[in-house]
Write a protein that holds these residues in place. Sequence first.
Motif, PDB file in Angstrom:
ATOM      1  N   ALA A  69       0.840  -1.205   0.000  1.00 34.89           N
ATOM      2  CA  ALA A  69       0.000   0.000   0.000  1.00 34.89           C
ATOM      3  C   ALA A  69       0.873   1.253   0.000  1.00 34.89           C
ATOM      4  O   ALA A  69       0.588   2.228  -0.707  1.00 34.89           O
ATOM      5  CB  ALA A  69      -0.928  -0.004   1.212  1.00 34.89           C
ATOM      6  N   SER A  70       1.967   1.208   0.744  1.00 26.32           N
ATOM      7  CA  SER A  70       2.892   2.339   0.797  1.00 26.32           C
ATOM      8  C   SER A  70       3.587   2.548  -0.559  1.00 26.32           C
ATOM      9  O   SER A  70       3.756   3.685  -1.015  1.00 26.32           O
ATOM     10  CB  SER A  70       3.918   2.109   1.906  1.00 26.32           C
ATOM     11  OG  SER A  70       4.838   3.153   1.941  1.00 26.32           O
ATOM     12  N   ALA A  71       3.980   1.450  -1.204  1.00 28.33           N
ATOM     13  CA  ALA A  71       4.613   1.546  -2.528  1.00 28.33           C
ATOM     14  C   ALA A  71       3.642   2.158  -3.530  1.00 28.33           C
ATOM     15  O   ALA A  71       4.008   3.036  -4.326  1.00 28.33           O
ATOM     16  CB  ALA A  71       5.076   0.164  -2.991  1.00 28.33           C
ATOM     17  N   MET A  72       2.382   1.714  -3.478  1.00 29.85           N
ATOM     18  CA  MET A  72       1.381   2.243  -4.401  1.00 29.85           C
ATOM     19  C   MET A  72       1.068   3.712  -4.111  1.00 29.85           C
ATOM     20  O   MET A  72       0.797   4.487  -5.023  1.00 29.85           O
ATOM     21  CB  MET A  72       0.105   1.397  -4.340  1.00 29.85           C
ATOM     22  CG  MET A  72       0.282  -0.006  -4.909  1.00 29.85           C
ATOM     23  SD  MET A  72       0.940  -0.044  -6.603  1.00 29.85           S
ATOM     24  CE  MET A  72      -0.409   0.725  -7.495  1.00 29.85           C
ATOM     25  N   GLU A  73       1.134   4.086  -2.852  1.00 30.06           N
ATOM     26  CA  GLU A  73       0.924   5.496  -2.492  1.00 30.06           C
ATOM     27  C   GLU A  73       2.031   6.365  -3.101  1.00 30.06           C
ATOM     28  O   GLU A  73       1.762   7.429  -3.657  1.00 30.06           O
ATOM     29  CB  GLU A  73       0.900   5.629  -0.970  1.00 30.06           C
ATOM     30  CG  GLU A  73       0.584   7.025  -0.481  1.00 30.06           C
ATOM     31  CD  GLU A  73       0.564   7.097   1.035  1.00 30.06           C
ATOM     32  OE1 GLU A  73       1.189   8.022   1.584  1.00 30.06           O
ATOM     33  OE2 GLU A  73      -0.070   6.217   1.665  1.00 30.06           O
ATOM     34  N   SER A  74       3.280   5.903  -3.007  1.00 32.32           N
ATOM     35  CA  SER A  74       4.395   6.644  -3.617  1.00 32.32           C
ATOM     36  C   SER A  74       4.230   6.702  -5.131  1.00 32.32           C
ATOM     37  O   SER A  74       4.503   7.723  -5.758  1.00 32.32           O
ATOM     38  CB  SER A  74       5.736   5.988  -3.265  1.00 32.32           C
ATOM     39  OG  SER A  74       5.980   6.089  -1.886  1.00 32.32           O
ATOM     40  N   TYR A  75       3.783   5.596  -5.724  1.00 34.88           N
ATOM     41  CA  TYR A  75       3.548   5.565  -7.164  1.00 34.88           C
ATOM     42  C   TYR A  75       2.491   6.603  -7.544  1.00 34.88           C
ATOM     43  O   TYR A  75       2.668   7.361  -8.483  1.00 34.88           O
ATOM     44  CB  TYR A  75       3.091   4.164  -7.602  1.00 34.88           C
ATOM     45  CG  TYR A  75       2.851   4.067  -9.088  1.00 34.88           C
ATOM     46  CD1 TYR A  75       3.871   3.664  -9.939  1.00 34.88           C
ATOM     47  CD2 TYR A  75       1.615   4.393  -9.655  1.00 34.88           C
ATOM     48  CE1 TYR A  75       3.674   3.587 -11.303  1.00 34.88           C
ATOM     49  CE2 TYR A  75       1.405   4.322 -11.014  1.00 34.88           C
ATOM     50  CZ  TYR A  75       2.440   3.916 -11.842  1.00 34.88           C
ATOM     51  OH  TYR A  75       2.240   3.853 -13.193  1.00 34.88           O
ATOM     52  N   TYR A  80       8.512   7.899  -8.187  1.00 36.62           N
ATOM     53  CA  TYR A  80       8.828   6.572  -8.711  1.00 36.62           C
ATOM     54  C   TYR A  80      10.067   5.949  -8.080  1.00 36.62           C
ATOM     55  O   TYR A  80      10.114   4.734  -7.893  1.00 36.62           O
ATOM     56  CB  TYR A  80       8.960   6.623 -10.232  1.00 36.62           C
ATOM     57  CG  TYR A  80       7.694   7.118 -10.890  1.00 36.62           C
ATOM     58  CD1 TYR A  80       6.540   6.347 -10.868  1.00 36.62           C
ATOM     59  CD2 TYR A  80       7.645   8.372 -11.504  1.00 36.62           C
ATOM     60  CE1 TYR A  80       5.366   6.799 -11.454  1.00 36.62           C
ATOM     61  CE2 TYR A  80       6.471   8.823 -12.098  1.00 36.62           C
ATOM     62  CZ  TYR A  80       5.346   8.039 -12.066  1.00 36.62           C
ATOM     63  OH  TYR A  80       4.177   8.491 -12.634  1.00 36.62           O
ATOM     64  N   ALA A  81      11.052   6.760  -7.737  1.00 39.21           N
ATOM     65  CA  ALA A  81      12.262   6.214  -7.108  1.00 39.21           C
ATOM     66  C   ALA A  81      11.923   5.611  -5.739  1.00 39.21           C
ATOM     67  O   ALA A  81      12.359   4.503  -5.412  1.00 39.21           O
ATOM     68  CB  ALA A  81      13.332   7.295  -6.979  1.00 39.21           C
ATOM     69  N   PHE A  87       8.881  -1.264  -3.566  1.00 38.90           N
ATOM     70  CA  PHE A  87       8.557  -2.508  -4.277  1.00 38.90           C
ATOM     71  C   PHE A  87       9.672  -3.538  -4.090  1.00 38.90           C
ATOM     72  O   PHE A  87       9.413  -4.715  -3.881  1.00 38.90           O
ATOM     73  CB  PHE A  87       8.364  -2.262  -5.778  1.00 38.90           C
ATOM     74  CG  PHE A  87       6.989  -1.800  -6.155  1.00 38.90           C
ATOM     75  CD1 PHE A  87       5.881  -2.596  -5.913  1.00 38.90           C
ATOM     76  CD2 PHE A  87       6.800  -0.575  -6.776  1.00 38.90           C
ATOM     77  CE1 PHE A  87       4.611  -2.182  -6.281  1.00 38.90           C
ATOM     78  CE2 PHE A  87       5.532  -0.148  -7.146  1.00 38.90           C
ATOM     79  CZ  PHE A  87       4.436  -0.950  -6.892  1.00 38.90           C
ATOM     80  N   GLU A  88      10.912  -3.075  -4.186  1.00 39.88           N
ATOM     81  CA  GLU A  88      12.046  -3.995  -4.094  1.00 39.88           C
ATOM     82  C   GLU A  88      12.229  -4.561  -2.689  1.00 39.88           C
ATOM     83  O   GLU A  88      12.839  -5.605  -2.521  1.00 39.88           O
ATOM     84  CB  GLU A  88      13.315  -3.329  -4.608  1.00 39.88           C
ATOM     85  CG  GLU A  88      13.252  -3.154  -6.118  1.00 39.88           C
ATOM     86  CD  GLU A  88      14.453  -2.471  -6.728  1.00 39.88           C
ATOM     87  OE1 GLU A  88      15.230  -1.821  -5.988  1.00 39.88           O
ATOM     88  OE2 GLU A  88      14.599  -2.566  -7.957  1.00 39.88           O
TER      89      GLU A  88
END
Length: 174
Positions: A69-75, A80-81, A87-88
Amino acid sequence: DTAKSKNSKVKKILSVISSIAAIIVIVFSLNIYQDNRRMDKLFETYYTPLEYDSQLMSRGKENISPELASAMESYQKEDYATALQKFEAIPNVDENYLIYKAICLLETEQEEEAIALLEKLVANGEGTEYHQQACWYLALAYLCNHEDEKVVDFLENINVNNSDWDSLINLIEK
């Protein structure tokens, strides 16, 4: 004196050969440069990051992890970085979210890694929610990586009736 004359002729011949070689290298380099610029321009014309699908989380079989959810929020914030780092850090990302990781790789100029991930997604077939988008972004990643033959071969071998795909093929083949 004949040795000097012979030596002078050899130097002239070598000079002419060197000049011709230099001209060939310059012409070849300019041609590659122009092709690369054309492909970069096509990439810029056709590429936009995949829009964030807020419904994806509610369609999931179970709740997604806070990390995802946090990765998608940043997206969604177009960071993107940071999204890529997040994601990684996730050991097993659901396949439907990997398209977003691939976009993050493209956005952070990691074309080779994006291509590898997108090829994997495309190879998994149409069972994934974003198969058609994965195909499109793979073609664009090839384009970004200046692999125009791969773009054309790939798009021509996919049975999708899409005018953007057809027009991209036509522009590359010009």
